[in-house]
Design a protein around this motif. Structure first.
Motif, PDB file in Angstrom:
ATOM      1  N   GLY A 119       0.817  -1.208   0.000  1.00 42.37           N
ATOM      2  CA  GLY A 119       0.000   0.000   0.000  1.00 42.37           C
ATOM      3  C   GLY A 119       0.848   1.254   0.000  1.00 42.37           C
TER       4      GLY A 119
ATOM      5  N   ARG B 258       2.413   1.944  -3.419  1.00 46.33           N
ATOM      6  CA  ARG B 258       1.512   2.569  -4.388  1.00 46.33           C
ATOM      7  C   ARG B 258       1.419   4.074  -4.164  1.00 46.33           C
ATOM      8  NH1 ARG B 258      -3.463   1.649  -4.166  1.00 46.33           N
ATOM      9  NH2 ARG B 258      -3.616   0.619  -2.144  1.00 46.33           N
TER      10      ARG B 258
ATOM     11  N   ASP C 232      -9.149   1.830  -4.966  1.00 42.93           N
ATOM     12  CA  ASP C 232      -7.962   1.581  -4.149  1.00 42.93           C
ATOM     13  C   ASP C 232      -7.861   0.101  -3.787  1.00 42.93           C
ATOM     14  OD1 ASP C 232      -5.736   2.814  -2.333  1.00 42.93           O
ATOM     15  OD2 ASP C 232      -6.900   1.556  -0.982  1.00 42.93           O
TER      16      ASP C 232
ATOM     17  N   GLN D 105      -4.916  -2.439  -4.775  1.00 43.03           N
ATOM     18  CA  GLN D 105      -4.193  -3.165  -3.736  1.00 43.03           C
ATOM     19  C   GLN D 105      -4.231  -4.666  -4.009  1.00 43.03           C
ATOM     20  OE1 GLN D 105      -2.349  -2.059  -1.302  1.00 43.03           O
ATOM     21  NE2 GLN D 105      -2.003  -3.939  -0.137  1.00 43.03           N
TER      22      GLN D 105
ATOM     23  N   GLU E 208      -1.044  -7.106  -4.608  1.00 43.62           N
ATOM     24  CA  GLU E 208      -0.791  -8.301  -3.808  1.00 43.62           C
ATOM     25  C   GLU E 208      -0.660  -9.531  -4.697  1.00 43.62           C
ATOM     26  OE1 GLU E 208      -3.800  -8.585  -0.816  1.00 43.62           O
ATOM     27  OE2 GLU E 208      -3.279  -6.655   0.092  1.00 43.62           O
TER      28      GLU E 208
END
Length: 382
Positions: free
Chosen positions: A20, A23, A237, A241, A245
């Motif tokens: 996170g 990003r 978002d 994410q 991952e």
């Protein structure tokens, strides 16, 4: 899935936080420093150091998210300012670049005050525009100031009542949120326009009440629009994410098997939209075998050994069992390497070597068919 294995994936909290932060900071590789520290402490078995590093990573992640929220609000108010053609100062968005948490927190606090003031001034500007539209006829806006910040002239005895009514209207209109839709602004203006023909205090009070109700409805709908936009932003978002991952898991798996001597190729022979995140594992000593492996949404990994050419004898089938055993051992070794990278896995299904005949990959079937056709063609030519 013949001769295969399925395992559930769980990413360590340090990895999730790091991805996170990456990003937000615009990074695409590696882990953010604070998350990497927590992961290193985990690998070294230093529980106390890990807890401290993880707490710092969580605090920094929250600070970064607060900055993003303020940046989004600045952008929204900038759009409103442009629509209203208003000269209202706004703070510049902050680009996070590893600033200390204290600096980020202080910036958020100062920005909140500046944005609250800017939104208030934009609402006043909108109120002035609405009022100007309503009382644009000659003599219709004598008691209503276009500039809400300017001092009101001293009213004559005959103007006292009218001016008081208009000042009340000003206060009500100034509560209208600046990003209210054009339809809501029109509805408020239509109600306020009735003041031009009032004949008694009771009628004026009724009009003001109606304007107040319409402003409240407009603000409610505006807040709903804001909430929907926040939800859409949160969904975007979350999707970003989840993809980060998945890519991290896939990259960790690729690295683990490459370090163990496997060749890793992206995708299958015929890659479809549902097979994103798929890789093919092979070895130089495996001319007739490979492993198909796929990561599903960073939550599950599925793998199966396949033949690249059909088995033609019992020796081929005994070789299949040997290769399956090698693959099982390699998968367990890879799980240990993945654990060190913060990718924990729990096997939920496994097929023992030799239980089922290995399937032949689609490409191998096609190749085998073409080879057989060529062989038959040569026999006919003899």
């Amino acid at each position: 899935m013949s001769s295969g294995v399925e395992a559930d994936i769980a990413l360590d909290a340090a990895v999730v936080l790091s991805l996170g932060m990456n990003r937000v900071l615009g990074r695409t590789a590696g882990l953010a420093g604070r998350g990497a520290e927590a992961l290193a402490a985990l690998a070294a078995g230093r529980a106390e150091a890990r807890a401290a590093a993880l707490a710092e990573a969580e605090s920094y992640d929250q600070a970064l998210r607060q900055v993003l929220e303020r940046n989004a609000r600045i952008e929204a108010l900038a759009e409103t300012r442009e629509k209203l053609d208003a000269e209202v100062a706004l703070p510049e968005p902050l680009r996070p670049e590893e600033q200390p948490i204290e600096e980020l927190t202080a910036w958020c606090a100062a920005t909140d005050q500046a944005l609250d003031g800017a939104e208030r001034r934009l609402s006043e500007r909108l109120a002035a525009q609405v009022a100007a539209e309503i009382f644009a006829v000659p003599g219709g806006a004598e008691g209503l100031r276009a500039d809400l910040g300017a001092p009101a002239p001293e009213p004559t005895e005959n103007e006292t009542y009218a001016n008081e009514t208009y000042r009340t209207l000003e206060r009500v209109l100034a509560r209208l949120l600046p990003d209210a839709t054009a339809d809501d602004r029109t509805a408020v203006a239509e109600a306020a326009r009735l003041l031009a023909g009032i004949g008694s205090p009771e009628e004026a009070e009724g009009v003001i009440t109606e304007v107040r109700l319409r402003v409240g409805e407009a603000n409610r709908r505006t807040e709903e629009l804001r909430a929907r936009e926040r939800r859409r932003a949160a969904e975007r978002d979350a999707a970003e994410q989840a993809e980060a991952e998945r890519q991290y898991v896939l990259g960790s798996i690729t690295s683990a098997f490459e370090e163990m001597g496997y060749e890793v190729q992206d995708g299958f022979e015929t890659l479809t939209a549902g097979e994103e995140g798929a890789v093919v594992l092979s070895r130089g000593s495996w001319p007739d075998h490979s492993v198909r492996l796929r990561v599903d949404d960073a939550a599950q990994v599925r793998a199966a050994m396949v033949r690249t050419a059909p088995a033609r004898s019992e020796d081929d089938r005994r070789l299949d069992v040997e290769r399956e055993r090698e693959w099982c051992e390699a998968f367990e070794a890879a799980r240990e390497r993945l654990g060190e990278a913060g990718v924990r896995s729990e096997v939920t299904w496994r097929l023992a070597p030799g239980v089922r005949e290995l399937p032949v990959s689609d490409g191998a079937r096609q190749t085998g068919t073409r080879s057989a056709q060529r062989e038959r063609s040569r026999e006919r030519e003899k």
